[in-house]
Design a protein around this motif. Structure first.
Motif, PDB file in Angstrom:
ATOM      1  N   LEU A  91       1.030  -1.294  -0.248  1.00  0.00           N
ATOM      2  CA  LEU A  91      -0.012   0.117  -0.055  1.00  0.00           C
ATOM      3  C   LEU A  91       0.916   1.408  -0.075  1.00  0.00           C
ATOM      4  CD1 LEU A  91      -3.109   0.183  -0.035  1.00  0.00           C
ATOM      5  CD2 LEU A  91      -3.049   0.413   2.643  1.00  0.00           C
ATOM      6  N   VAL A  92       1.888   1.352   0.853  1.00  0.00           N
ATOM      7  CA  VAL A  92       2.667   2.453   0.778  1.00  0.00           C
ATOM      8  C   VAL A  92       3.461   2.540  -0.313  1.00  0.00           C
ATOM      9  CG1 VAL A  92       4.794   3.339   2.250  1.00  0.00           C
ATOM     10  CG2 VAL A  92       2.935   2.284   3.385  1.00  0.00           C
ATOM     11  N   GLU A  93       3.977   1.406  -1.068  1.00  0.00           N
ATOM     12  CA  GLU A  93       4.946   1.400  -2.101  1.00  0.00           C
ATOM     13  C   GLU A  93       3.901   1.978  -3.384  1.00  0.00           C
ATOM     14  OE1 GLU A  93       8.081   1.104  -4.506  1.00  0.00           O
ATOM     15  OE2 GLU A  93       7.982   0.895  -2.351  1.00  0.00           O
ATOM     16  N   ALA A  94       2.479   1.526  -3.340  1.00  0.00           N
ATOM     17  CA  ALA A  94       1.686   2.048  -4.437  1.00  0.00           C
ATOM     18  C   ALA A  94       1.822   3.690  -4.180  1.00  0.00           C
ATOM     19  CB  ALA A  94       0.586   1.411  -4.286  1.00  0.00           C
ATOM     20  N   ALA A  95       1.651   4.209  -3.170  1.00  0.00           N
ATOM     21  CA  ALA A  95       1.622   5.600  -2.846  1.00  0.00           C
ATOM     22  C   ALA A  95       2.908   6.311  -3.369  1.00  0.00           C
ATOM     23  CB  ALA A  95       1.231   6.086  -1.601  1.00  0.00           C
ATOM     24  N   ARG A  96       4.116   5.565  -3.082  1.00  0.00           N
ATOM     25  CA  ARG A  96       5.286   5.927  -3.627  1.00  0.00           C
ATOM     26  C   ARG A  96       5.421   6.199  -5.130  1.00  0.00           C
ATOM     27  NH1 ARG A  96       9.334   3.156   0.536  1.00  0.00           N
ATOM     28  NH2 ARG A  96       9.654   4.645   1.964  1.00  0.00           N
ATOM     29  N   ILE A  97       4.719   5.074  -5.607  1.00  0.00           N
ATOM     30  CA  ILE A  97       5.087   5.059  -7.349  1.00  0.00           C
ATOM     31  C   ILE A  97       4.028   6.179  -7.947  1.00  0.00           C
ATOM     32  CG2 ILE A  97       4.258   3.749  -9.138  1.00  0.00           C
ATOM     33  CD1 ILE A  97       4.981   1.155  -7.594  1.00  0.00           C
ATOM     34  N   ALA A  98       2.716   6.569  -7.180  1.00  0.00           N
ATOM     35  CA  ALA A  98       2.177   7.552  -7.638  1.00  0.00           C
ATOM     36  C   ALA A  98       2.724   8.868  -7.318  1.00  0.00           C
ATOM     37  CB  ALA A  98       0.635   7.444  -6.814  1.00  0.00           C
ATOM     38  N   GLY A  99       3.823   9.008  -6.788  1.00  0.00           N
ATOM     39  CA  GLY A  99       4.419  10.442  -6.520  1.00  0.00           C
ATOM     40  C   GLY A  99       4.389  10.897  -5.243  1.00  0.00           C
ATOM     41  N   ALA A 100       3.817  10.319  -4.180  1.00  0.00           N
ATOM     42  CA  ALA A 100       3.456  10.668  -2.828  1.00  0.00           C
ATOM     43  C   ALA A 100       4.522  10.811  -2.127  1.00  0.00           C
ATOM     44  CB  ALA A 100       2.372  10.029  -2.210  1.00  0.00           C
ATOM     45  N   GLY A 101       4.921  11.940  -1.449  1.00  0.00           N
ATOM     46  CA  GLY A 101       6.165  12.051  -0.389  1.00  0.00           C
ATOM     47  C   GLY A 101       5.707  11.472   0.853  1.00  0.00           C
ATOM     48  N   VAL A 102       6.899  11.272   1.939  1.00  0.00           N
ATOM     49  CA  VAL A 102       6.539  10.888   3.186  1.00  0.00           C
ATOM     50  C   VAL A 102       5.322  11.745   3.920  1.00  0.00           C
ATOM     51  CG1 VAL A 102       7.466  10.593   5.320  1.00  0.00           C
ATOM     52  CG2 VAL A 102       8.599  10.020   3.006  1.00  0.00           C
ATOM     53  N   PRO A 103       5.456  12.987   3.808  1.00  0.00           N
ATOM     54  CA  PRO A 103       4.130  13.586   4.648  1.00  0.00           C
ATOM     55  C   PRO A 103       2.809  13.229   3.902  1.00  0.00           C
ATOM     56  CG  PRO A 103       5.883  15.195   4.252  1.00  0.00           C
ATOM     57  CD  PRO A 103       6.402  14.067   3.483  1.00  0.00           C
ATOM     58  N   ARG A 104       2.937  13.137   2.655  1.00  0.00           N
ATOM     59  CA  ARG A 104       1.401  12.820   1.920  1.00  0.00           C
ATOM     60  C   ARG A 104       1.143  11.269   2.354  1.00  0.00           C
ATOM     61  NH1 ARG A 104      -1.252  15.665  -1.696  1.00  0.00           N
ATOM     62  NH2 ARG A 104      -3.059  14.589  -2.997  1.00  0.00           N
ATOM     63  N   ILE A 105       1.976  10.519   2.354  1.00  0.00           N
ATOM     64  CA  ILE A 105       1.902   8.920   2.691  1.00  0.00           C
ATOM     65  C   ILE A 105       1.436   9.106   4.179  1.00  0.00           C
ATOM     66  CG2 ILE A 105       2.797   6.747   2.961  1.00  0.00           C
ATOM     67  CD1 ILE A 105       4.517   7.514   0.592  1.00  0.00           C
ATOM     68  N   LEU A 106       1.777  10.051   5.040  1.00  0.00           N
ATOM     69  CA  LEU A 106       1.814   9.724   6.424  1.00  0.00           C
ATOM     70  C   LEU A 106       0.271  10.296   6.610  1.00  0.00           C
ATOM     71  CD1 LEU A 106       2.539   9.155   9.048  1.00  0.00           C
ATOM     72  CD2 LEU A 106       3.317  11.617   9.212  1.00  0.00           C
ATOM     73  N   ALA A 107      -0.284  11.401   5.769  1.00  0.00           N
ATOM     74  CA  ALA A 107      -1.569  12.055   6.143  1.00  0.00           C
ATOM     75  C   ALA A 107      -2.518  11.551   5.530  1.00  0.00           C
ATOM     76  CB  ALA A 107      -1.520  13.492   5.580  1.00  0.00           C
ATOM     77  N   ARG A 108      -2.251  10.822   4.235  1.00  0.00           N
ATOM     78  CA  ARG A 108      -3.480  10.052   3.285  1.00  0.00           C
ATOM     79  C   ARG A 108      -3.504   8.563   3.278  1.00  0.00           C
ATOM     80  NH1 ARG A 108      -5.600  13.723  -0.470  1.00  0.00           N
ATOM     81  NH2 ARG A 108      -5.345  15.808   0.281  1.00  0.00           N
ATOM     82  N   VAL A 109      -2.423   8.124   3.899  1.00  0.00           N
ATOM     83  CA  VAL A 109      -2.253   6.719   3.983  1.00  0.00           C
ATOM     84  C   VAL A 109      -2.432   5.928   5.247  1.00  0.00           C
ATOM     85  CG1 VAL A 109      -1.498   4.268   3.138  1.00  0.00           C
ATOM     86  CG2 VAL A 109      -1.757   6.290   1.709  1.00  0.00           C
ATOM     87  N   ILE A 110      -1.274   6.146   5.973  1.00  0.00           N
ATOM     88  CA  ILE A 110      -0.860   5.823   7.250  1.00  0.00           C
ATOM     89  C   ILE A 110      -1.906   6.277   8.539  1.00  0.00           C
ATOM     90  CG2 ILE A 110       0.782   5.531   9.095  1.00  0.00           C
ATOM     91  CD1 ILE A 110       2.940   5.449   6.949  1.00  0.00           C
ATOM     92  N   LEU A 111      -2.232   7.437   8.558  1.00  0.00           N
ATOM     93  CA  LEU A 111      -3.090   7.886   9.587  1.00  0.00           C
ATOM     94  C   LEU A 111      -4.375   7.468   9.502  1.00  0.00           C
ATOM     95  CD1 LEU A 111      -1.648  11.409  10.520  1.00  0.00           C
ATOM     96  CD2 LEU A 111      -1.460   9.445  11.814  1.00  0.00           C
TER      97      LEU A 111
END
Length: 592
Positions: free
Chosen positions: A193-213
């Protein structure tokens, strides 16, 4: 254990009489003993307390005791104070626990095990010792702040003697509950899930706010509610800070009324206890609903291992060490410094350093008796609880016995309800002479042991239940086919596999019970003093240096127990130790 070995072991026959007993009536006897244990130590006292609270008053009015209790302004004020202080403490716990869980769970920092241990240390430090340590840290004679010019001026009241101080300390004490909940949620997040967000161009803050939290939100809310429920029943912090600060909560009001008026006010304080049960029960019920409705299904796969810190690894690690040091180590350092000076107000230096307070503590007969009582009671509670939990967990998970499965749902009740409530229930039931024996255990060490057995059973039962659920069915089935009875299968198959978790749970019980105050404050009597009671009494008498010395000695013993448990089970059952969660495989960690 190979199945052939199990079958060979099972074929070693017991004596004919014993074998017949185990096969025909042994199961019924074991089940009856376990059921009697759970009912008599915990469920019967709690049920009696509820019946007392709902009873009529002296005039015979229905629910008269409830009306009478809350006609008091003091009771209403204590209720309001309990609600807002517990809610404030939960906010502090969420802020600290979530931040620490994200840093330790998502960033690969050096020394994560040690940092996790520090983050969880408030669970290992009794509330009265934690409160005493923070009192010494923020007092006008603080050995840490006074040399820096940051301590309050002499004659100014310690700022912790207030509602705000209670909120802050209870928030720190229950922060590990949020930390553990969020940490378990992070372990369940798939790496894909995190890797998919990275491939889509999301940075760490965006992954944290939109995926993990968002995925961890149910755990954050569950941890917050659990912290609120724990704060509702907290006694040590409100007692040491609230009584001198005139900030009364329900737990301290119950203590003060029983101390002032004795058993004749049992009916009224039972109503106050009922209010505590209602608040804690409502919170836990809400937690169950939120977990069920807000849980987000995640796919099975490799768990997300965290982000690489890169060049920020060491700066971030040092900053986290500093933050946790201020939260956990600085108060303990202040406590130790207070124990090493001859009198309160004397600045610690090479010329003033003394071990006299420790010597006085070790030679004082009352304090020595308190250490002996606490050691004996905590060890007895650990051994008996482990011995009961072993067959209990097996009958619930392997045999799926219907009666014990129902009692398993209720076995957590004495641990979930506030300790003050359980202590009141013990007084109510065991103050009169026991039926048929014509003796009362009130005022003896036995009532303390019964209370410890009721309250701390889940600390060893839950780890053993996890082991029993994971037991390979073929092992038990092979022994059953070979003619082995339940007792033999428990002793020869389940017990060796569950031994590390049983030891870890037993050590956790010993560590918790050794410094216990909430139950002991209401149940102790002359000759049955415990360490927690002595620390509280010394501080109330104004002997802060003596209280600090006893606290340091107590913490040293708890640390030894924690290190022993870690050494014994680190490679065998790491999931049984909360600070070893980072070493546990993802699937096991989530279930833990």
């Amino acid at each position: 254990m190979p199945i052939s070995s199990v079958a060979e072991t099972a074929h070693n026959p017991a004596p004919p009489g014993a074998r017949a007993l185990l096969l025909r009536g042994g199961d019924h006897l074991i089940v009856a003993l376990i059921a009697s244990y759970v009912v008599l130590t915990g469920l019967w006292p709690l049920a009696s307390l509820l019946a007392e609270a709902f009873g009529p008053d002296e005039a015979g009015r229905t629910l008269g005791l409830i009306r009478e209790a809350f006609d008091s302004r003091a009771a209403r004020r204590a209720l309001v104070n309990t609600l807002w202080a517990s809610a404030g403490a939960a906010l502090v716990s969420v802020s600290l626990g979530t931040a620490l869980a994200l840093l330790l769970g998502l960033v690969r920092l050096p020394g994560r095990i040690a940092l996790t241990f520090l983050a969880l240390s408030p669970l290992l430090i009794p509330s009265q010792i934690m409160a005493l340590a923070w009192i010494e840290l923020f007092g006008s004679t603080s050995p840490i702040l006074a040399p820096l010019g940051l301590a309050p001026p002499p004659g100014v009241r310690n700022p912790l003697y207030s509602g705000g101080g209670i909120v802050w300390l209870m928030g720190i004490e229950h922060m590990p509950l949020v930390f553990l909940a969020v940490r378990a949620g992070l372990i369940a997040i798939p790496a894909d899930l995190v890797e998919a967000a990275r491939i889509a161009g999301a940075g760490v803050p965006r992954i944290l706010a939109r995926v993990i939290l968002p995925l961890c939100l149910p755990q954050v809310l569950a941890g917050a509610i659990l912290a609120f429920a724990a704060a509702v029943g907290n006694f040590g912090v409100p007692a040491l800070l609230g009584i001198p600060g005139r900030f009364t909560m329900l737990t301290t009001l119950i203590y003060q009324r029983l101390n002032g008026f004795g058993p004749q006010v049992l009916g009224q304080v039972a109503v106050l206890a009922l209010a505590l049960i209602a608040m804690a029960g409502a919170a836990l019920a809400l937690r169950a609903v939120l977990i069920r409705r807000l849980a987000v299904p995640v796919g099975r796969g490799q768990s997300f291992a965290g982000f690489e810190a890169g060049r920020w690894q060491w700066p971030a690690g040092i900053a986290l060490w500093a933050a946790l040091g201020l939260l956990t180590l600085a108060p303990i350092a202040a406590l130790l410094a207070t124990a090493l000076v001859p009198a309160l107000g004397v600045r610690l230096s090479l010329g003033t350093l003394t071990l006299a307070n420790f010597a006085d503590a070790l030679t004082d007969p009352t304090i020595r008796r308190a250490f002996g009582n606490s050691l004996a009671l905590s060890m007895a509670a650990a051994l008996i609880s482990a011995a009961v939990a072993l067959p209990f967990a097996w009958f619930v998970a392997v045999r799926r016995h219907p009666l014990l499965r129902r009692l398993d749902l209720l076995a957590d009740a004495p641990f979930v309800v506030p300790g003050t409530v359980l202590a009141l229930a013990m007084i109510l039931v065991f103050l009169p002479p026991l039926p048929g024996l014509n003796i009362s255990i009130y005022g003896t060490a036995t009532i303390l042991l019964v209370a410890y057995l009721a309250r701390f059973l889940p600390l060893v039962l839950r780890p053993l239940a996890g082991v029993a659920q994971a037991l390979e069915p073929a092992l038990d089935e092979a022994a059953r086919i070979a003619g082995a009875g339940s007792a033999r299968r428990i002793l020869r198959i389940f017990a060796p596999l569950a031994a590390p978790s049983a030891v870890a749970g037993g050590v956790l019980i010993a560590m918790t019970a050794f410094n216990e105050l909430t139950l002991s404050a209401l149940l102790w009597s002359a000759g049955t003093e415990t360490v927690g009671v002595m620390i509280f009494a010394l501080q109330q008498e104004g002997n802060s240096t003596g209280a600090a010395a006893v606290s340091v000695l107590s913490l040293m013993l708890v640390l030894v127990l924690a290190l022993a448990a870690d050494r014994i089970v680190r490679n065998r059952a790491p999931g049984a130790l909360p600070w070893r969660l980072a070493d546990v495989p993802p699937a096991q960690a989530v279930s833990t």
